[in-house]
Design an enzyme around this catalytic site. Structure first.
Site, PDB file in Angstrom:
ATOM      1  N   TYR A 222      95.623   0.517  57.487  1.00 51.11           N
ATOM      2  CA  TYR A 222      95.676  -0.814  56.871  1.00 51.11           C
ATOM      3  C   TYR A 222      97.119  -1.229  56.601  1.00 51.11           C
ATOM      4  CZ  TYR A 222      90.750   0.354  56.140  1.00 51.11           C
ATOM      5  OH  TYR A 222      89.447   0.736  56.312  1.00 51.11           O
TER       6      TYR A 222
ATOM      7  N   HIS B 255      88.764   8.377  60.436  1.00 52.69           N
ATOM      8  CA  HIS B 255      88.640   6.916  60.466  1.00 52.69           C
ATOM      9  C   HIS B 255      88.265   6.383  61.850  1.00 52.69           C
ATOM     10  CE1 HIS B 255      90.743   2.904  59.108  1.00 52.69           C
ATOM     11  NE2 HIS B 255      89.465   2.732  59.426  1.00 52.69           N
TER      12      HIS B 255
HETATM   13  P1  NAD Z   1      84.704  -7.579  53.360  1.00 49.25           P
HETATM   14  O1  NAD Z   1      83.398  -7.929  53.945  1.00 49.25           O
HETATM   15  O2  NAD Z   1      84.737  -6.886  52.073  1.00 49.25           O
HETATM   16  O3  NAD Z   1      85.568  -8.916  53.325  1.00 49.25           O
HETATM   17  C1  NAD Z   1      86.917  -8.926  52.941  1.00 49.25           C
HETATM   18  C2  NAD Z   1      87.446 -10.342  53.086  1.00 49.25           C
HETATM   19  O4  NAD Z   1      86.794 -11.187  52.158  1.00 49.25           O
HETATM   20  C3  NAD Z   1      88.935 -10.509  52.812  1.00 49.25           C
HETATM   21  O5  NAD Z   1      89.417 -11.603  53.596  1.00 49.25           O
HETATM   22  C4  NAD Z   1      88.970 -10.924  51.383  1.00 49.25           C
HETATM   23  O6  NAD Z   1      90.141 -11.626  51.062  1.00 49.25           O
HETATM   24  C5  NAD Z   1      87.761 -11.821  51.334  1.00 49.25           C
HETATM   25  N1  NAD Z   1      87.240 -11.915  49.978  1.00 49.25           N
HETATM   26  C6  NAD Z   1      86.785 -10.901  49.200  1.00 49.25           C
HETATM   27  N2  NAD Z   1      86.416 -11.392  47.996  1.00 49.25           N
HETATM   28  C7  NAD Z   1      86.632 -12.714  48.029  1.00 49.25           C
HETATM   29  C8  NAD Z   1      86.447 -13.763  47.082  1.00 49.25           C
HETATM   30  N3  NAD Z   1      85.965 -13.531  45.875  1.00 49.25           N
HETATM   31  N4  NAD Z   1      86.782 -15.022  47.438  1.00 49.25           N
HETATM   32  C9  NAD Z   1      87.256 -15.288  48.671  1.00 49.25           C
HETATM   33  N5  NAD Z   1      87.470 -14.342  49.609  1.00 49.25           N
HETATM   34  C10 NAD Z   1      87.152 -13.072  49.282  1.00 49.25           C
HETATM   35  O7  NAD Z   1      85.464  -6.725  54.493  1.00 49.25           O
HETATM   36  P2  NAD Z   1      86.481  -5.511  54.513  1.00 49.25           P
HETATM   37  O8  NAD Z   1      87.662  -5.748  53.624  1.00 49.25           O
HETATM   38  O9  NAD Z   1      86.707  -5.217  55.941  1.00 49.25           O
HETATM   39  O10 NAD Z   1      85.632  -4.284  53.960  1.00 49.25           O
HETATM   40  C11 NAD Z   1      85.788  -3.769  52.666  1.00 49.25           C
HETATM   41  C12 NAD Z   1      86.524  -2.455  52.642  1.00 49.25           C
HETATM   42  O11 NAD Z   1      85.730  -1.443  53.274  1.00 49.25           O
HETATM   43  C13 NAD Z   1      87.861  -2.411  53.389  1.00 49.25           C
HETATM   44  O12 NAD Z   1      88.890  -2.963  52.622  1.00 49.25           O
HETATM   45  C14 NAD Z   1      88.005  -0.932  53.641  1.00 49.25           C
HETATM   46  O13 NAD Z   1      88.445  -0.293  52.469  1.00 49.25           O
HETATM   47  C15 NAD Z   1      86.562  -0.514  53.937  1.00 49.25           C
HETATM   48  N6  NAD Z   1      86.266  -0.519  55.392  1.00 49.25           N
HETATM   49  C16 NAD Z   1      86.349   0.652  56.047  1.00 49.25           C
HETATM   50  C17 NAD Z   1      86.127   0.698  57.418  1.00 49.25           C
HETATM   51  C18 NAD Z   1      86.227   1.998  58.134  1.00 49.25           C
HETATM   52  O14 NAD Z   1      86.498   3.019  57.508  1.00 49.25           O
HETATM   53  N7  NAD Z   1      86.035   2.042  59.414  1.00 49.25           N
HETATM   54  C19 NAD Z   1      85.808  -0.479  58.111  1.00 49.25           C
HETATM   55  C20 NAD Z   1      85.691  -1.664  57.394  1.00 49.25           C
HETATM   56  C21 NAD Z   1      85.917  -1.671  56.025  1.00 49.25           C
END
Ligand code: NAD
Length: 313
Positions: free
Chosen positions: A56, A119
């Site tokens: 990230y 990952h």
């Molecule tokens: P998510 O579905 O949580 O969406 C994140 C997005 O939504 C960002 O643009 C954020 O700014 C926006 N957002 C969140 N809250 C908001 C709000 N209240 N108002 C407006 N916009 C908002 O997607 P994500 O970040 O990809 O997934 C969450 C977490 O899961 C990641 O940060 C990561 O830590 C983990 N993750 C891991 C993997 C992996 O290990 N392969 C893959 C995807 C995600």
């Protein structure tokens, strides 16, 4: 906020977890100050699970989280990853697993993580993950640099095969259980449950599509999914509801998921997302959303090596 058991680890994690990928500017620019304030707000509000990766922001998110957690490390359950370092840079070798944990601990300013995960293993060779990567993670666990180990992927079948061959403590999938996609429960959940493996569900907003934030250029969702998400957002707004809160609330109902990881990078986003805990889901709202999703439902895009894909494309 309620705490839930993370499989058989003995750890109890907050129902909403803090996804730290946005701290690496993955969804738009944020500052260190904003990142620190968001992390502190999350801790003060009862979030105890934080997930990050060297991928990230190409190490930026780990460095920022490390700064934000100074003096607060003992208040959180901290998860990071290894094996993925850029959009096209992967190394799941034992040697890289060992050097990766040293580098992550330095950036995170701590001497152990609670969870160390391989990952996006769909970009790796299945045999190597099974015979080299997971044993190397166990070695790190024995050294005390990580308390528990896990694997993460978009491809559910691969996760299941690795869990069957070489069980780990936790498994994380993303964009496979939320308002738009539901196949995690057909493939992954029964195996995780049967083996007592902690299940982490990431991306309840489908990597932002169900929020009002701008969609980053790298987002892989095709037009049909983006259009379905726009219809869901409109339905929520028409009822005076915040679409992101509805999306998170839906995921929180899952009976086995330990924590739902939401990506956030500001105090306002933390506050709004925690508001999801108080958003009851009216069955008529879910019915209306189901009807509106149409061809955008259960769409799975390509990710990783073709031989690791769940469905032939
Ligand atoms: P998510 O579905 O949580 O969406 C994140 C997005 O939504 C960002 O643009 C954020 O700014 C926006 N957002 C969140 N809250 C908001 C709000 N209240 N108002 C407006 N916009 C908002 O997607 P994500 O970040 O990809 O997934 C969450 C977490 O899961 C990641 O940060 C990561 O830590 C983990 N993750 C891991 C993997 C992996 O290990 N392969 C893959 C995807 C995600």
């Amino acid at each position: 906020m309620g705490l839930r058991p993370l499989g058989a680890t003995g750890l109890r994690v907050s129902a909403i977890g803090f996804g730290a990928s946005p701290l690496g500017n993955e969804f738009g620019h944020v500052s260190q100050d904003e990142s620190t304030r968001a992390v502190h707000q999350a801790i003060d509000s009862g979030i105890n699970f934080f997930d990050v990766s060297p991928y990230y922001g190409r190490t930026l998110a780990e460095s920022r989280l490390g700064i934000a957690l100074q003096g607060k490390r003992d208040k959180v359950i901290l998860a990071t990853k290894c094996g993925r370092y850029d959009t096209d840079r992967f190394d799941f070798s034992a040697e890289r697993v060992r050097s990766s944990i040293d580098e992550s601990l330095q950036r995170l300013r701590t001497d152990y993580v609670d969870l160390f995960q391989a990952h996006d293993i769909e970009f790796g060779n299945e045999r190597q993950i099974e015979e080299e990567t997971v044993p190397a993670l166990r070695e790190i666990q024995r050294s005390g640099q990580a308390r528990f180990i896990g694997i993460t992927s978009y491809q559910l079948g691969l996760l299941v095969r690795i869990l069957q061959a070489r069980p780990v403590d936790t498994v994380l999938s993303y964009c496979r259980f939320n308002l738009l996609v539901r196949d995690m429960d057909n493939l992954l959940t029964p195996v995780a449950k049967e083996k007592g493996i902690g299940l982490i569900n990431a991306s309840p907003l489908h990597m932002g599509l169900l929020s009002e934030s701008e969609i980053p250029a790298w987002h892989p969702a095709p037009r049909s999914v983006r259009d379905a998400a726009a219809r869901v957002r409109r339905i929520c707004r028409d009822r005076g509801l915040n679409p992101g809160q509805v999306g998170i609330s839906y995921c929180l109902q899952h009976p086995y998921v330990a924590t739902t990881l939401v990506g956030m990078a500001s105090v306002e986003q933390v506050r709004t997302n925690l508001g999801a805990l108080d958003v009851p889901l009216d069955p008529s709202l879910i019915d209306e959303i189901e009807a509106a999703i149409g061809p955008g439902r259960n769409v799975v895009w390509a990710s990783g090596l073709p031989e690791n894909a769940d469905y032939a494309s």
